[in-house]
Enzyme design. Sequence first.
Site, mmCIF file in Angstrom:
data_model
loop_
_atom_site.group_PDB
_atom_site.id
_atom_site.type_symbol
_atom_site.label_atom_id
_atom_site.label_comp_id
_atom_site.label_asym_id
_atom_site.label_seq_id
_atom_site.Cartn_x
_atom_site.Cartn_y
_atom_site.Cartn_z
ATOM 1 N N HIS A 41 33.008 30.483 43.732
ATOM 2 C CA HIS A 41 32.455 29.226 42.877
ATOM 3 C C HIS A 41 32.582 28.292 43.733
ATOM 4 O O HIS A 41 33.967 27.693 43.619
ATOM 5 C CB HIS A 41 32.658 29.254 41.599
ATOM 6 C CG HIS A 41 32.581 30.549 40.727
ATOM 7 N ND1 HIS A 41 31.350 31.094 40.193
ATOM 8 C CD2 HIS A 41 33.480 31.502 40.379
ATOM 9 C CE1 HIS A 41 31.370 32.190 39.631
ATOM 10 N NE2 HIS A 41 32.606 32.602 39.487
ATOM 11 N N ARG A 73 38.744 26.745 31.622
ATOM 12 C CA ARG A 73 37.369 26.749 31.466
ATOM 13 C C ARG A 73 36.657 25.243 30.976
ATOM 14 O O ARG A 73 35.582 24.981 31.616
ATOM 15 C CB ARG A 73 36.830 27.853 30.616
ATOM 16 C CG ARG A 73 35.144 27.960 30.702
ATOM 17 C CD ARG A 73 34.753 29.265 30.021
ATOM 18 N NE ARG A 73 34.901 29.024 28.421
ATOM 19 C CZ ARG A 73 34.158 29.575 27.714
ATOM 20 N NH1 ARG A 73 33.114 30.580 27.763
ATOM 21 N NH2 ARG A 73 34.373 29.313 26.195
ATOM 22 N N HIS A 116 25.883 36.728 34.638
ATOM 23 C CA HIS A 116 27.322 36.024 34.644
ATOM 24 C C HIS A 116 28.519 37.109 33.628
ATOM 25 O O HIS A 116 29.557 36.900 34.409
ATOM 26 C CB HIS A 116 27.189 34.682 33.536
ATOM 27 C CG HIS A 116 28.483 33.957 33.708
ATOM 28 N ND1 HIS A 116 29.283 34.449 32.180
ATOM 29 C CD2 HIS A 116 29.283 33.032 34.248
ATOM 30 C CE1 HIS A 116 30.500 33.579 32.546
ATOM 31 N NE2 HIS A 116 30.033 32.969 33.510
ATOM 32 N N ARG A 155 29.186 38.761 27.962
ATOM 33 C CA ARG A 155 28.964 37.562 26.988
ATOM 34 C C ARG A 155 27.890 36.497 27.214
ATOM 35 O O ARG A 155 27.409 35.802 26.407
ATOM 36 C CB ARG A 155 30.252 37.111 26.574
ATOM 37 C CG ARG A 155 30.949 36.494 27.734
ATOM 38 C CD ARG A 155 32.531 36.076 27.459
ATOM 39 N NE ARG A 155 33.132 35.507 28.819
ATOM 40 C CZ ARG A 155 32.890 34.574 29.580
ATOM 41 N NH1 ARG A 155 32.281 33.521 29.054
ATOM 42 N NH2 ARG A 155 33.938 34.611 30.600
ATOM 43 N N HIS A 185 30.861 39.347 36.283
ATOM 44 C CA HIS A 185 32.103 39.141 35.912
ATOM 45 C C HIS A 185 32.212 40.341 34.852
ATOM 46 O O HIS A 185 31.600 40.508 33.953
ATOM 47 C CB HIS A 185 32.289 38.013 35.099
ATOM 48 C CG HIS A 185 32.281 36.751 36.042
ATOM 49 N ND1 HIS A 185 31.405 35.578 35.880
ATOM 50 C CD2 HIS A 185 32.987 36.479 37.328
ATOM 51 C CE1 HIS A 185 31.663 34.749 36.736
ATOM 52 N NE2 HIS A 185 32.392 35.063 37.937
ATOM 53 N N GLU A 230 37.273 40.535 32.412
ATOM 54 C CA GLU A 230 38.019 39.644 33.103
ATOM 55 C C GLU A 230 39.297 39.290 31.830
ATOM 56 O O GLU A 230 40.444 39.056 32.248
ATOM 57 C CB GLU A 230 37.546 38.282 33.406
ATOM 58 C CG GLU A 230 38.421 37.412 33.874
ATOM 59 C CD GLU A 230 37.834 36.207 34.551
ATOM 60 O OE1 GLU A 230 38.349 35.271 35.233
ATOM 61 O OE2 GLU A 230 36.653 35.967 34.405
ATOM 62 N N HIS A 274 36.488 41.271 39.108
ATOM 63 C CA HIS A 274 37.681 41.079 38.350
ATOM 64 C C HIS A 274 38.108 42.493 37.715
ATOM 65 O O HIS A 274 38.832 43.070 38.215
ATOM 66 C CB HIS A 274 37.660 40.119 37.194
ATOM 67 C CG HIS A 274 37.274 38.812 37.585
ATOM 68 N ND1 HIS A 274 38.286 38.222 38.548
ATOM 69 C CD2 HIS A 274 36.537 37.633 37.308
ATOM 70 C CE1 HIS A 274 37.954 36.796 38.798
ATOM 71 N NE2 HIS A 274 37.012 36.590 38.078
ATOM 72 N N ASP A 302 37.143 33.356 44.516
ATOM 73 C CA ASP A 302 36.944 32.895 43.144
ATOM 74 C C ASP A 302 36.892 31.441 43.029
ATOM 75 O O ASP A 302 36.053 30.416 43.733
ATOM 76 C CB ASP A 302 37.557 33.794 42.237
ATOM 77 C CG ASP A 302 37.199 33.553 40.602
ATOM 78 O OD1 ASP A 302 36.065 32.923 40.632
ATOM 79 O OD2 ASP A 302 37.553 34.116 39.924
#
Length: 489
Positions: free
Chosen positions: A87, A109, A241, A244, A267, A270, A304, A355
């Site tokens: 990212h 986050r 993504h 969730r 992802h 994780e 991950h 990452d």
Amino acid sequence: MTGSAGVPAGVPAAAPSVGAAAAEPAERVRFFWCEQGWVNGAVVPGVRLEVDGAGVVAGTETGVPGQDGDCRLSGVTFPAASNAHSHAFHRILRGRTHAGGPGSFWTWREQMYEAAGALTPELYEQLATAVFAEMVATGFTSVAEFHYVHHHPDGSAYGGPGSEEHAMERALARAAVATGIRLTLLDTCYLAGGFGVPLNGRQQRFGDRDAQGWLDRLASLRKAFAAEFDPAQVSVGAALHSVRGVPEAALPTIAAGLPDGIPLHIHLSEQPAENAACLQATGLTPTMLLQKHGLIGPRLSAVHATHLTGEDITVLGEAGATVVMCPTTEADLADGIGPAARLQAAGARIALGTDQHAVVDPFLEMRALEHGERLSSGERGRFGPAELHAAVSSAGARAQDRPEPGLEPGMVCDLMCVDPSSIRTAGSRPGQLALAATAADVHTVVVGGRILARNGQHTVLGDPAVLLGTAIAAVDAVRTTTFEGSPRA
């Protein structure tokens, strides 16, 4: 050309090598001679490479002297690194998220959202150019950019009056072209803020109207990029993504609508909280939810995969999926240590990524992978040097659906040359430099037969540190809050 390993005859005692006084080749180099090189999983002396017009190794000789006109590479030459998860904008956060007491991925986050909110296409191009230059200077020659900052901060699409369609994506592509790195832009589907939770205000620029809206935008992006960029330089893949971030109701539409033959990343597991929420909402682990909807397979890269059940490991392994570990990020965010050796034993490929760029260093990622295994198992040598180089190089390229880098015929001529006599590496066996060197020991980086970095400097753009400092200052100038004043959720 073919040859055999052995002590090179007639090699000059002080063969000239690429150094500070050498002029940069303006064009692709036709012949390289490597003092030592990684061939068939081992370091051998006197490796001579012939490179074709597409930047692919056409022939390899070992145990031979260099010839007049060869570009000579001193030290030990390895296949370049392939960054399987990035990212780019997270690079802003390095060294800024460690104050304020105990925290977790979830508190980190909040600060990431603030950084994302400040980006414009112009700022992102400047920042990504600096980040990609840092990657090239440290030995990475390709990157899978997991990209979800698609729209204006209010969620409206670029392409209206006064803005360019796919503006953020084009900014990343131009940054890749400027630096010479091979970019696989993983256009990411991001539809929800959690199970049964809509996107919040700071996530609006990540989202699309629904799964079909994302598929339509992905198709438009692929068409635009195919017309504008060389696919050997810039290609488009897909990403979800997370479970969730993409509701289960969207998964059948995605499974049916994804184009064949493009990589798919996600992802996966994780955080324990993600697993618990998925179980509560669906009765399945994230891996088994993807399996239910036909999304587990050889093209999948699970990023991950830190908190897996035994059944999850079996499913990913039997499918021949890639698992992208990001050990320095996982340590920085206190995510945990994933079951890398168990996954590999089950049949999964292990690749490596930087990452959030807590560090950008292929050697530290290799070392952290093995050290995590040692700490969790109590055994040394869970990943030997050959396995570590495969994880940081060929597996990452395959996760991007790109040819492998290396010194053997048919591989792209993407190379990183390491000093075996630095303060870190002196006395190390050449074949074990994965456990001793750092990016500071990478003195030359070759992409497609062209030298693009030397002694930590990008040969076209100069010092990545200057580029990074300027770009981060420009982003900071438009932010409404400081990192130090960020809320801690």
